[in-house]
Design an enzyme around this catalytic site. Sequence first.
Site, PDB file in Angstrom:
ATOM      1  N   ARG A   1     -31.718 -42.001   4.523  1.00 24.16           N
ATOM      2  CA  ARG A   1     -30.539 -42.752   4.088  1.00 24.16           C
ATOM      3  C   ARG A   1     -30.290 -44.000   4.908  1.00 24.16           C
ATOM      4  O   ARG A   1     -30.034 -45.074   4.355  1.00 24.16           O
ATOM      5  CB  ARG A   1     -29.273 -41.875   4.147  1.00 24.16           C
ATOM      6  CG  ARG A   1     -29.057 -41.013   2.926  1.00 24.16           C
ATOM      7  CD  ARG A   1     -28.379 -39.723   3.303  1.00 24.16           C
ATOM      8  NE  ARG A   1     -29.312 -38.932   4.078  1.00 24.16           N
ATOM      9  CZ  ARG A   1     -30.179 -38.070   3.550  1.00 24.16           C
ATOM     10  NH1 ARG A   1     -30.173 -37.847   2.268  1.00 24.16           N
ATOM     11  NH2 ARG A   1     -31.038 -37.415   4.308  1.00 24.16           N
ATOM     12  N   THR A   2     -30.336 -43.887   6.223  1.00 27.07           N
ATOM     13  CA  THR A   2     -29.912 -45.024   7.035  1.00 27.07           C
ATOM     14  C   THR A   2     -30.842 -46.213   6.812  1.00 27.07           C
ATOM     15  O   THR A   2     -30.399 -47.324   6.508  1.00 27.07           O
ATOM     16  CB  THR A   2     -29.867 -44.635   8.526  1.00 27.07           C
ATOM     17  OG1 THR A   2     -29.012 -43.498   8.656  1.00 27.07           O
ATOM     18  CG2 THR A   2     -29.330 -45.779   9.373  1.00 27.07           C
TER      19      THR A   2
ATOM     20  N   ARG B   1     -33.220 -47.894  15.268  1.00 30.49           N
ATOM     21  CA  ARG B   1     -32.964 -46.479  15.591  1.00 30.49           C
ATOM     22  C   ARG B   1     -33.968 -46.050  16.649  1.00 30.49           C
ATOM     23  O   ARG B   1     -35.173 -46.343  16.526  1.00 30.49           O
ATOM     24  CB  ARG B   1     -33.103 -45.598  14.349  1.00 30.49           C
ATOM     25  CG  ARG B   1     -33.098 -44.113  14.679  1.00 30.49           C
ATOM     26  CD  ARG B   1     -33.042 -43.235  13.454  1.00 30.49           C
ATOM     27  NE  ARG B   1     -31.718 -43.258  12.844  1.00 30.49           N
ATOM     28  CZ  ARG B   1     -31.335 -42.459  11.851  1.00 30.49           C
ATOM     29  NH1 ARG B   1     -32.180 -41.578  11.342  1.00 30.49           N
ATOM     30  NH2 ARG B   1     -30.120 -42.529  11.355  1.00 30.49           N
TER      31      ARG B   1
ATOM     32  N   HIS C   1     -23.942 -43.739  16.270  1.00 31.08           N
ATOM     33  CA  HIS C   1     -24.486 -44.111  14.962  1.00 31.08           C
ATOM     34  C   HIS C   1     -23.325 -44.795  14.220  1.00 31.08           C
ATOM     35  O   HIS C   1     -22.753 -44.229  13.295  1.00 31.08           O
ATOM     36  CB  HIS C   1     -24.946 -42.830  14.257  1.00 31.08           C
ATOM     37  CG  HIS C   1     -25.756 -43.011  13.017  1.00 31.08           C
ATOM     38  ND1 HIS C   1     -26.014 -44.243  12.446  1.00 31.08           N
ATOM     39  CD2 HIS C   1     -26.360 -42.085  12.221  1.00 31.08           C
ATOM     40  CE1 HIS C   1     -26.747 -44.056  11.355  1.00 31.08           C
ATOM     41  NE2 HIS C   1     -26.966 -42.769  11.200  1.00 31.08           N
TER      42      HIS C   1
ATOM     43  N   LYS D   1     -48.430 -48.570  22.110  1.00 30.63           N
ATOM     44  CA  LYS D   1     -49.351 -49.057  23.160  1.00 30.63           C
ATOM     45  C   LYS D   1     -48.651 -49.183  24.510  1.00 30.63           C
ATOM     46  O   LYS D   1     -49.256 -49.600  25.481  1.00 30.63           O
ATOM     47  CB  LYS D   1     -49.901 -50.430  22.770  1.00 30.63           C
ATOM     48  CG  LYS D   1     -50.616 -50.483  21.432  1.00 30.63           C
ATOM     49  CD  LYS D   1     -51.070 -51.919  21.164  1.00 30.63           C
ATOM     50  CE  LYS D   1     -51.675 -52.064  19.787  1.00 30.63           C
ATOM     51  NZ  LYS D   1     -51.913 -53.479  19.447  1.00 30.63           N
TER      52      LYS D   1
HETATM   53  C1  NCD Z   1     -27.812 -38.285  10.791  1.00 33.75           C
HETATM   54  C2  NCD Z   1     -28.472 -38.887  12.018  1.00 33.75           C
HETATM   55  O1  NCD Z   1     -29.571 -39.441  11.930  1.00 33.75           O
HETATM   56  O2  NCD Z   1     -27.826 -38.818  13.052  1.00 33.75           O
HETATM   57  N1  NCD Z   1     -28.425 -38.686   9.602  1.00 33.75           N
HETATM   58  C3  NCD Z   1     -28.013 -39.840   9.030  1.00 33.75           C
HETATM   59  O3  NCD Z   1     -28.177 -40.916   9.572  1.00 33.75           O
HETATM   60  N2  NCD Z   1     -27.375 -39.756   7.852  1.00 33.75           N
HETATM   61  C4  NCD Z   1     -27.617 -36.818  10.878  1.00 33.75           C
HETATM   62  C5  NCD Z   1     -28.800 -35.932  11.095  1.00 33.75           C
HETATM   63  O4  NCD Z   1     -29.941 -36.375  11.218  1.00 33.75           O
HETATM   64  O5  NCD Z   1     -28.577 -34.722  11.133  1.00 33.75           O
END
Ligand code: NCD
Length: 303
Positions: A52-53, A103, A131, A82
């Site tokens: 999703r993100t 991320r 997040h 590397k």
């Molecule tokens: C979450 C995350 O990555 O922190 N997912 C997300 O971004 N919707 C929650 C998770 O991974 O459980």
Amino acid sequence: MKHILNAKQFNKVDVEKILNSVPKMKEICETNKERPLEGKIVACVFFEPSTRTRLSFETAALRLGAQVISAEDASHNSSSHKGETIEDTTRTLSCYADIIVMRHHIVGAAEMAAKVATKSIVNAGDGANQHPSQGLLDLYTIQKEHGKLSGLSIAFVGDVLNSRTIHSLIPLLVLYGGNKFYFISPKELMIDSEFRNYLVDNKVDFEEINELDGVLPQVDVLYMTRVQKERFSNLADYEKVKDSFLLKKEHVEKLKSDAIIMHPLPRVNEIEPEIDQDSRAAYFRQAQNGLYVRMALLVHTLE
Ligand code: NCD
């Protein structure tokens, strides 16, 4: 130049500006006529898995008329494999893109990147820490579903220790005040002392409990989470707690008729699939909201 690193950086004015622009973002998607980020490039660099993100950030950028460059498995496919540092990767991406959505499994990675970036960094998750875009889309979802952001009773269930989405939503809700929070987890996954101190310092009304049934009839929001397997150093510890709180039909029957069930997703088995038919199951609406909120956030970042 703005960075989006931590939900605590936002004040109410910023938050409301972002949330209030969501209808406009939806209209841009539906009419496909405006391209407010035309000529911009958004880099999505993900050192941890994501559905999703990353894909909603990429869709958001494309819907706004920006173009996207992407490293979807940067731990293996970028020069990080590397031995390149986060800082050098960031310096390089700053040469190419206008916004860097990142991320990383290391807590503080986005802040490390922001120190050397000459373009905006958006933290798409740094370890168990933050997040912020998820916090904003969760906040938007609560407002849309309940019509308010205070006077609510909200239960966070599962891995409240390691959930960066909870760490990001709470400070945004704290801006509004008047909410009651329940943290429901096995004792191994209770909130840590740093987060508890934050709640106490901010005079937040909260309770930590180890069972679910008692709170179900009173909550307005039931926020389920996945036990974050990737944060455990020992698999046996994960196995011990992984199925502590699984939401079943009989739990949902105890909820108020206007309560909502949220989950940042992915779920493993925390929510029985037949609950999806219940109108209170808001998690896929939440994922849809994520697209519009991330569009709003990208626009805000470049303003
Ligand atoms: C979450 C995350 O990555 O922190 N997912 C997300 O971004 N919707 C929650 C998770 O991974 O459980």
